[in-house]
Design a protein around this motif. Structure first.
Motif, PDB file in Angstrom:
ATOM      1  N   ASN A   9      11.407  -7.337  -1.520  1.00  0.00           N
ATOM      2  CA  ASN A   9      12.267  -7.141  -0.442  1.00  0.00           C
ATOM      3  C   ASN A   9      12.034  -6.739   0.831  1.00  0.00           C
ATOM      4  OD1 ASN A   9      15.044  -7.336  -2.309  1.00  0.00           O
ATOM      5  ND2 ASN A   9      14.262  -4.756  -2.655  1.00  0.00           N
ATOM      6  N   LYS A  31      14.167  -1.122   2.230  1.00  0.00           N
ATOM      7  CA  LYS A  31      14.525  -2.690   2.442  1.00  0.00           C
ATOM      8  C   LYS A  31      14.633  -3.230   3.283  1.00  0.00           C
ATOM      9  CE  LYS A  31      19.179  -0.696  -0.346  1.00  0.00           C
ATOM     10  NZ  LYS A  31      20.358  -0.773   0.423  1.00  0.00           N
ATOM     11  N   LYS A  58      10.023 -11.466   4.966  1.00  0.00           N
ATOM     12  CA  LYS A  58      11.433 -10.619   4.569  1.00  0.00           C
ATOM     13  C   LYS A  58      11.191  -9.778   4.986  1.00  0.00           C
ATOM     14  CE  LYS A  58      14.435 -10.442   0.194  1.00  0.00           C
ATOM     15  NZ  LYS A  58      14.620 -10.652  -0.640  1.00  0.00           N
TER      16      LYS A  58
END
Length: 471
Positions: free
Chosen positions: A122, A140, A309
């Motif tokens: 992630n 995250k 990301k």
């Protein structure tokens, strides 16, 4: 190998990193912050805070030398350099403990160690080398806030050596009080150190490559500042460059190329390099995970996203302006955007105030007069001198000026520029005005208390529109 899982990991605990961590915790994120040195980063430990402690000492010392002008007597005035430095370091230590308290209060886990990014699912995985081994942090979201360091001159003989040629860090903890000091660079950092050492008696020379000192400031303010610094005994060489430094047993000889092409030799006990900063991007694995680096800084968009990301970057590492308050604001923007908060706005650089804590102080926000004209504005300019203000005269600080720049058509406050006592405290009044999109009428109708230095802000606005009272 230990493993930690969290919502957000922040690499670096400077003004950008620790603010981001606190805000994230407030928004319910399980947050980890990684710091390889002391909490608070360069700003708190080796920049903003300790330099202000040094400059406060210089201010008090200067006032002591002028005691008679206040009807006071002070004899045998002097200073203890070790004690001066000790006080400065003590202030930083106190503030560093305060950051530690804030981390505990906000339940932010602190890991002391050196971080490196690796590709993850992630978001990049963070590997932390600690004194006890290695810890893997999976989150995250990852925010890189590793700050910056002093830029050096890539030329033989001009590299800092920690003894004769100092960066800001060595200049904050001097081993001796130089009788002669050479400062290369006249931005905020260079001018602050020049001001400190000059006040304590060093024969100070400042060398600047462009045609005026404090080149980011309004030209009129720069000119006023140069006049004041020269009056205090500084030697200032503009449109000049240091070609080489020859180290002797106890001093350095600098060969300086002047505007006319001739050279001049300046001898100094110590040299301070203050030619800007470069981001701490190395050895982090940034490029390996896909982040882009441009001229020593991480490339991000308006939301501080790197394009990888789950990876973000804030503060000095993403580029100018290299200011603590800018980093803190970016940290808040970044975290609130991640959390999906409503009403989050991208940073507007034009709303960021800049301050130089020299004597006299310098502060500004928005466009200079020249930049406003370059952008096509027809301007109205107001000025008010410190010697027309009762509080300034009573303080014994009659040298200074407040300058405001307005758009003639709309009345928008385009910029404000100040030089003089306590202007670093005053500037946020104009910063707030610009944030609220105030026009000249708003500022003219505001009531400023008397007697205060802030009255000069009002008078400067009035002057731009031919309504000034006290000059």
């Amino acid at each position: 190998m230990a493993e930690v899982n969290c919502d957000l990991v922040v690499i670096g605990s400077g003004p950008g990193g620790y603010v981001a961590a606190i805000r994230a915790s407030q928004l319910g994120m399980k947050t980890v912050i990684i710091e390889r040195d002391a909490l608070g980063g360069v700003c708190l430990n080796w920049g903003c805070i300790p330099t202000k402690a040094l400059l406060r000492t210089a201010e008090v010392y200067t006032n002591m030398k002028h005691a008679e002008s206040f009807g006071l007597k002070a004899e045998g005035i002097g200073f203890d350099l070790d004690a001066v430095v000790k006080r400065s370091r003590g202030v930083s230590a106190q503030m560093e403990k305060g950051i530690g308290y804030l981390m505990k209060k906000n339940k932010v886990e602190v890991i002391n160690g050196t971080a490196r990014l690796e590709k993850g699912t992630n978001a990049p995985t963070v590997k932390v080398k600690t004194k006890d081994g290695e810890t893997t942090v999976k989150a995250k979201h990852v925010i890189v806030a590793t700050g910056a360091r002093a830029r050096t001159i890539p030329q033989a003989g001009l590299e800092p050596d920690g003894k004769f040629i100092w960066t800001a860090k060595e200049a904050m903890v001097p081993d001796v009080m130089p009788k002669k000091l050479l400062v290369i660079g006249s931005g905020a950092i260079g001018i602050e150190f020049a001001s400190f050492y000059n006040a304590l008696g060093a024969e100070t020379t400042v060398v600047e490559m462009v045609d005026r000192i404090l080149p980011a400031e309004d030209a009129e303010i720069s000119k006023f500042a140069e006049k004041q610094f020269k009056k205090q005994g500084m030697k200032i060489l503009t449109s000049a460059s240091v070609e080489k430094l020859d180290k002797g047993k106890d001093s350095v000889k600098a060969t300086i190329k002047l505007k006319d092409g001739k050279t001049e030799t300046v001898e100094a006990d110590r040299v301070v390099l203050a030619i800007g900063i470069t981001g701490n991007t190395e050895n982090l694995g940034l490029e390996a995970v896909g982040a882009k680096i441009d001229r020593g800084h991480v490339v991000v968009n308006e939301w501080l996203e790197t394009g990888v990301k789950g990876l973000y970057a804030i503060g000095d590492i993403v580029g100018a302006p290299w200011l603590a308050h800018k980093a803190s604001h970016e940290g808040t923007i970044c975290v609130e955007k991640i959390a999906g908060q409503k009403g989050v706005h991208p940073l507007k650089v034009s709303l960021i105030p800049g301050c130089t804590y020299s004597n006299p102080q310098i502060a500004s926000v928005g466009l200079t007069e020249a930049k406003a004209k370059e952008q096509g504005h027809k301007v109205k300019v107001g000025r008010f001198p410190f010697n027309g203000n009762g509080k300034a005269v009573a303080l014994g600080e009659p040298e200074g000026m407040v300058k405001t720049v307005f758009d003639e058509k709309t009345g928008e406050l385009l910029g404000a520029h100040m030089i003089g006592a306590e202007v670093t405290e005053l500037i946020q009044g104009f910063g707030l005005a610009r944030s609220m999109e105030a026009v000249e009428e708003d500022l003219m109708h505001a009531i400023f208390p008397h007697p205060t230095l802030s009255e000069m802000m009002h008078e400067s606005v009035l002057d731009a529109y031919g309504k000034v009272i006290h000059i």
